[in-house]
Design a protein around this motif. Structure first.
Motif, mmCIF file in Angstrom:
data_model
loop_
_atom_site.group_PDB
_atom_site.id
_atom_site.type_symbol
_atom_site.label_atom_id
_atom_site.label_comp_id
_atom_site.label_asym_id
_atom_site.label_seq_id
_atom_site.Cartn_x
_atom_site.Cartn_y
_atom_site.Cartn_z
ATOM 1 N N GLU A 119 0.760 -1.386 -0.210
ATOM 2 C CA GLU A 119 0.050 0.016 0.082
ATOM 3 C C GLU A 119 1.094 1.069 0.083
ATOM 4 O O GLU A 119 0.215 2.328 -0.212
ATOM 5 N N LEU A 120 2.197 0.960 0.274
ATOM 6 C CA LEU A 120 3.019 2.328 0.119
ATOM 7 C C LEU A 120 3.505 2.567 -1.326
ATOM 8 O O LEU A 120 3.381 1.579 -2.058
ATOM 9 N N ALA A 121 3.779 3.781 -1.087
ATOM 10 C CA ALA A 121 4.576 3.974 -2.804
ATOM 11 C C ALA A 121 5.820 2.877 -2.927
ATOM 12 O O ALA A 121 6.561 2.809 -1.843
ATOM 13 N N PRO A 122 5.760 2.456 -4.305
ATOM 14 C CA PRO A 122 7.143 1.627 -4.333
ATOM 15 C C PRO A 122 8.082 2.149 -3.910
ATOM 16 O O PRO A 122 9.118 1.308 -3.254
ATOM 17 N N ILE A 123 8.800 3.389 -3.985
ATOM 18 C CA ILE A 123 10.117 3.554 -3.550
ATOM 19 C C ILE A 123 10.203 3.535 -1.919
ATOM 20 O O ILE A 123 11.145 3.293 -1.405
ATOM 21 N N ASP A 124 9.013 3.918 -1.413
ATOM 22 C CA ASP A 124 8.869 4.011 0.184
ATOM 23 C C ASP A 124 9.284 2.289 0.614
ATOM 24 O O ASP A 124 9.807 2.233 1.795
ATOM 25 N N SER A 125 8.223 1.564 0.066
ATOM 26 C CA SER A 125 8.365 0.445 0.582
ATOM 27 C C SER A 125 9.953 -0.385 0.279
ATOM 28 O O SER A 125 10.441 -1.269 0.976
ATOM 29 N N GLU A 126 10.662 -0.001 -0.894
ATOM 30 C CA GLU A 126 11.802 -0.127 -1.292
ATOM 31 C C GLU A 126 12.774 0.163 -0.269
ATOM 32 O O GLU A 126 13.787 -0.525 0.389
ATOM 33 N N ILE A 127 12.676 1.337 0.483
ATOM 34 C CA ILE A 127 13.483 1.958 1.431
ATOM 35 C C ILE A 127 13.285 1.167 2.565
ATOM 36 O O ILE A 127 14.381 0.715 3.431
ATOM 37 N N ILE A 128 11.950 0.710 3.170
ATOM 38 C CA ILE A 128 12.001 -0.075 4.201
ATOM 39 C C ILE A 128 12.581 -1.438 4.126
ATOM 40 O O ILE A 128 13.078 -1.742 5.073
ATOM 41 N N ARG A 129 12.509 -2.179 3.088
ATOM 42 C CA ARG A 129 13.066 -3.231 2.765
ATOM 43 C C ARG A 129 14.539 -3.209 2.760
ATOM 44 O O ARG A 129 15.244 -4.060 3.235
ATOM 45 N N LEU A 130 15.129 -2.208 2.229
ATOM 46 C CA LEU A 130 16.428 -2.120 2.099
ATOM 47 C C LEU A 130 17.306 -1.895 3.575
ATOM 48 O O LEU A 130 18.292 -2.378 4.109
ATOM 49 N N LEU A 131 16.478 -1.144 4.382
ATOM 50 C CA LEU A 131 16.832 -0.771 5.662
ATOM 51 C C LEU A 131 16.790 -1.947 6.604
ATOM 52 O O LEU A 131 17.709 -2.428 7.321
ATOM 53 N N HIS A 132 15.639 -2.589 6.600
ATOM 54 C CA HIS A 132 15.268 -3.457 7.552
ATOM 55 C C HIS A 132 15.557 -4.758 7.366
ATOM 56 O O HIS A 132 15.953 -5.739 7.951
ATOM 57 N N TRP A 133 15.708 -5.179 6.175
ATOM 58 C CA TRP A 133 16.041 -6.446 5.581
ATOM 59 C C TRP A 133 17.473 -6.613 5.045
ATOM 60 O O TRP A 133 18.091 -7.755 5.260
ATOM 61 N N ASP A 134 17.895 -5.671 4.262
ATOM 62 C CA ASP A 134 19.026 -5.907 3.700
ATOM 63 C C ASP A 134 20.326 -5.277 4.016
ATOM 64 O O ASP A 134 21.423 -5.382 3.726
ATOM 65 N N GLY A 135 19.858 -4.674 5.607
ATOM 66 C CA GLY A 135 21.136 -4.128 6.156
ATOM 67 C C GLY A 135 21.716 -2.877 5.624
ATOM 68 O O GLY A 135 22.924 -2.329 6.200
ATOM 69 N N PHE A 136 21.025 -2.015 4.793
ATOM 70 C CA PHE A 136 21.692 -0.865 4.367
ATOM 71 C C PHE A 136 21.430 0.362 5.383
ATOM 72 O O PHE A 136 20.520 0.374 5.944
ATOM 73 N N THR A 137 22.360 1.306 5.408
ATOM 74 C CA THR A 137 21.998 2.531 6.075
ATOM 75 C C THR A 137 21.296 3.579 5.026
ATOM 76 O O THR A 137 21.216 3.549 3.892
ATOM 77 N N LEU A 138 20.684 4.513 5.674
ATOM 78 C CA LEU A 138 20.081 5.437 4.989
ATOM 79 C C LEU A 138 20.821 6.271 3.784
ATOM 80 O O LEU A 138 20.482 6.368 2.930
ATOM 81 N N LEU A 139 22.156 6.447 4.242
ATOM 82 C CA LEU A 139 23.074 7.066 3.247
ATOM 83 C C LEU A 139 23.302 6.217 2.280
ATOM 84 O O LEU A 139 23.265 6.580 0.974
ATOM 85 N N GLU A 140 23.548 4.754 2.373
ATOM 86 C CA GLU A 140 23.620 3.826 1.334
ATOM 87 C C GLU A 140 22.327 3.701 0.466
ATOM 88 O O GLU A 140 22.574 3.409 -0.598
ATOM 89 N N ILE A 141 21.206 3.781 1.261
ATOM 90 C CA ILE A 141 20.312 3.606 0.127
ATOM 91 C C ILE A 141 19.837 4.893 -0.582
ATOM 92 O O ILE A 141 19.463 4.691 -1.777
ATOM 93 N N ALA A 142 20.274 6.081 -0.188
ATOM 94 C CA ALA A 142 20.237 7.190 -1.075
ATOM 95 C C ALA A 142 21.152 6.938 -2.208
ATOM 96 O O ALA A 142 21.141 7.256 -3.220
ATOM 97 N N GLN A 143 22.467 6.290 -1.943
ATOM 98 C CA GLN A 143 23.549 6.037 -3.050
ATOM 99 C C GLN A 143 22.946 5.143 -3.995
ATOM 100 O O GLN A 143 22.891 5.222 -5.225
#
Length: 209
Positions: A119-143
């Motif tokens: 139900e979230l925007a695709p980019i928002d759900s991807e941010i959640i997955r990258l942070l909480h599942w894939d172990g990215f930091t927010l800075l790494e997600i931005a890159q």
């Protein structure tokens, strides 16, 4: 005749010789690979063999039988590399399968989380997955996503709030427990903090919206 012209003539002769031998032996090489691999892989293996042969055309023997054996020697090495790669791929697949089977059973709320993320925007759900599942930091997600760091941080904050609200709908008493259970926030919080610190000090991706 100058040295340059002699060299050019010699190069053309080598290419012509390689083309002649390759054209003659290509059908036999395809059959060689088809008898030892899935037929669908044979054309790719032939292509690799011919690429090596063209690069080393100057080493091609002048005698036809010797040239044939030289080409099949190249093919044998290509086939050996192919088999080693297959062994490594199968070993990796088996290791991943075993690790997957040994992993804890999925949470009963996983499907609920998937629906909430959808139900979230695709980019928002991807941010959640990258942070909480894939172990990215927010800075790494931005890159990784090619977005300004400030945008990622604000979108993550809004997405997390929205996700929590969706998971709490219908069961307010257990919603927060379900959120922390299905999204491993114990590790995610450290990533969030690290990412936030990185965002504050990043000069390369912090501008823009």
């Amino acid at each position: 005749m100058s040295a340059a012209l002699t060299s050019a003539a010699s190069g053309k002769a080598v290419q012509a010789r390689a083309e002649e031998v390759i054209r003659r032996e290509a059908p036999a090489l395809v059959a060689y690979f088809e008898r030892r691999t899935p037929p669908s892989d044979a054309p790719d293996l032939l292509g690799e063999t011919l690429l090596v042969a063209w690069r080393r055309a100057a080493s091609l023997p002048a005698d036809d039988q010797a040239a044939r054996m030289w080409l099949f020697g190249v093919a044998r090495r290509v086939l050996s590399t192919y088999h080693r790669g297959n062994i490594r791929r199968h070993a990796l697949a088996e290791r991943l399968r075993m690790e997957r089977e040994a992993a804890p059973a999925a949470s009963p709320h996983d499907s609920e989380l998937s629906l909430a993320l959808a139900e979230l925007a695709p980019i928002d759900s991807e941010i959640i997955r990258l942070l909480h599942w894939d172990g990215f930091t927010l800075l790494e997600i931005a890159q990784h996503l090619g977005r300004p760091a400030g945008t990622i941080r604000s979108r993550y904050s809004r997405a997390r709030t929205a996700l929590r609200a969706r998971l709490e709908e219908g069961t307010p008493s257990s919603g927060s427990d379900r959120f922390s259970e299905v999204a491993p926030l114990t590790s995610g919080e450290s990533n969030d903090a690290e990412g936030t610190a990185g965002l504050r000090h990043s000069g390369s991706v912090s501008s823009g919206t």
